[in-house]
Design an enzyme around this catalytic site. Sequence first.
Site, mmCIF file in Angstrom:
data_model
loop_
_atom_site.group_PDB
_atom_site.id
_atom_site.type_symbol
_atom_site.label_atom_id
_atom_site.label_comp_id
_atom_site.label_asym_id
_atom_site.label_seq_id
_atom_site.Cartn_x
_atom_site.Cartn_y
_atom_site.Cartn_z
ATOM 1 N N ASP A 264 15.286 -20.601 54.023
ATOM 2 C CA ASP A 264 14.526 -20.254 52.824
ATOM 3 C C ASP A 264 14.993 -18.891 52.316
ATOM 4 O OD1 ASP A 264 12.601 -19.643 50.886
ATOM 5 O OD2 ASP A 264 11.003 -20.644 51.992
ATOM 6 N N SER B 252 4.458 -22.298 49.063
ATOM 7 C CA SER B 252 4.891 -21.067 48.413
ATOM 8 C C SER B 252 3.665 -20.189 48.127
ATOM 9 C CB SER B 252 5.693 -21.373 47.145
ATOM 10 O OG SER B 252 6.353 -20.218 46.667
ATOM 11 N N HIS C 270 13.835 -23.153 50.179
ATOM 12 C CA HIS C 270 12.413 -22.931 49.940
ATOM 13 C C HIS C 270 11.613 -24.219 49.808
ATOM 14 C CE1 HIS C 270 8.857 -20.766 48.972
ATOM 15 N NE2 HIS C 270 8.816 -21.130 47.715
#
Length: 714
Positions: free
Chosen positions: A659, A584, A691
């Site tokens: 995602d 991320s 995600h």
Amino acid sequence: MQKFSILVCAFLLLAPLGLQAQKSLSLEDAVMQQWRKFRPEHLRVAQWREDGKGFTQSGPRYQEVFYYEGKKAPKSLFSTKDLQAAFGEQVPYIANFGYLSKTEIFLSFGQAYYRYDYKSKTGKKWVAYPQEAANLAFHEETGRLAYTIDNNIYLATEQEEKTAVTRFNNPAIVSGQAIARSEFGISKGLFWSPNGQYLAFYQKDESEVSDYPLVDISSTPAKLRNIKYPMAGQASEKARVGVFDPASGQTVYLKIEGDEADQYLTNLGWGPKSEKIYLAQINRDQNAMRLNVYEAKTGKFIKTLFEEKHERYVEPEKAVWFLPNNPKEFLWASERDGFTHLYRYEAETGKLLNAVSKGNWEVEEILGLDSSGKSVICMGTDPSGLNLYAYKLSLNGKKQMQLTKEEGQHHCQLSPNGKWLLDEYSNISTPNVAQLISTKNGKLKREFIKAENPLKDYKVGTTELLTLKAADGTDLQARLIKPSDFDPKKKYPVIVYVYGGPHAQMVTNSWLGGASLWMQQQAEKGYLVFTLDNRGSANRGFDFESIIHRQLGEVEMQDQLVGVNYLKQQAFVDADRMAVHGWSFGGFMTTSLMLRQPGVFRVGVAGGPVTDWKFYEVMYGERYMDRPEQNPEGYAKNRLHNYVDQLQGDLLLIHGSVDDVVVLQHNHSLIQAFVEAEKQVDYFVYPGHPHNVRGKDRVHLMRKVLQYIEDKLN
């Protein structure tokens, strides 16, 4: 040579020498069993009884509930067998429950709420709800349950399982769910008034928000699933707040003050008499906030109590907290002095009475008032950010007392009478301790648990906490994990694990130093595993976190290189064999370091990386970067596509195929830039995962990450 101020706290996690040979930790166990088999002994679903004299917790396997009072031996209250006998239904475990009276509790399993009196051992099904219900919000005093199905809200009671609250056919109108993509501390969309007579709810209109395509491959042929995803600078959702009256079946909407259509409505809170709603309203630029009051029955705007502004951003994350013994006053959490502190206000006028807390530490959570009603008990950090303590603060702001004494991360529950704290803590040398302390002076009343090291039979190494110095002299906290057979005369390859973004802290004075267990497992394979919390990360104050404003990646890379330079100065570090990995924001940092600091790392593995901030969502992206048209230089400088020709070493990019947080466009557009630059790069996708990759597939993910690092470093 750069100078470093280094404070090293090293603790050996090995069992005493002379015991039988220890086992090796498998990657499967490290990934899947950290919070199961290898979780230190702890309190299970502990909660205070309403009279504050004692507390309950579930026994092993959550099959039985025990009551603890003073120094008496625990007493069994009820078990799953008792519940099955009372309800006539299978009860697999007791994961959670709440009190209705001294002897009557309520709990939920299957598709219903139940009530049970453990003294008479009688109970019944109370409120049932449909299987597809989500976002449950239960008001135990009235027995009313609000929930959502798809984008509408429904109500269940003892008499009726499904009554519609909203009836929108337009899929772009979403009611009863978290809005603003769960920014500003928003975690839910349904809010019962204290007396249960009204239900407030968030609603968003996403009609103007662009569709973003996700592909579902679980059917033949695959299906297109569009989600609403507002990218920075583009049209955002329009929010409003509804108030439903179950008695009349009518809904009114707050008449929102101000004419900015896409302002943010956050931190919704009820007044203690269920007559008023308090709402923090933030402009789209996120640099100004007004705390407004509305009449719940009519939706009428009453007044603005106060405003807050900052040239960078304003980010309230907690609702008003009314004093239980004085409905005319509330506490408000604000970063206005540089750290999150509490301020006491008159509810009617909005007059600031005083600051309740102060200092270079952060208030994290309000637990309640002490038994005198003159002090508030809260959880808060210390200046290092490594420790979390319970504090006692006089409401007049004149006294502050740290109640929990031991260094570490404490997690506390305050008794309803305000006399006691049920305190559970760990630190880098203590797996877990559960104890009862007084709110009068923090004095220990009773210790319930002193956990053994759950890794005592396994080979694991040392975890060290380091304090390094940023270029401006700011302390940076870091963690270094070494093998159990560490030899300072050898040279070891390094894995740097990075996150680096706002609202996150990787390094804490807790068991294992906050590390994931796979890091210990990899250390035993001969790696050093290093992590540093750069400026921009959480729990160190507003300046520390907001310095990244309009320049995401810049300061963060500078600080990560401080860690790299420290490592290079250690004789036992093989500086030619260093890898970096993150997910991320950590994927953004990993890719940034590989492309913008070429040659520092031989290998990078970036999961779900942001590669261009104009592809990221409005709420988060514009807070830290402003809109693309307001900050074109900042967006261009941190667009990683502009640096693909600088890649040295090996880079693996990973993404979940569906995602919905960092959309796949980030990775695919970056790969396209690599292709155009005739640069080779590796890529792996996890079909059907959003995600993050969870469940058993996470073992595959970590094996993919770590095998790639091993293959490319050796």
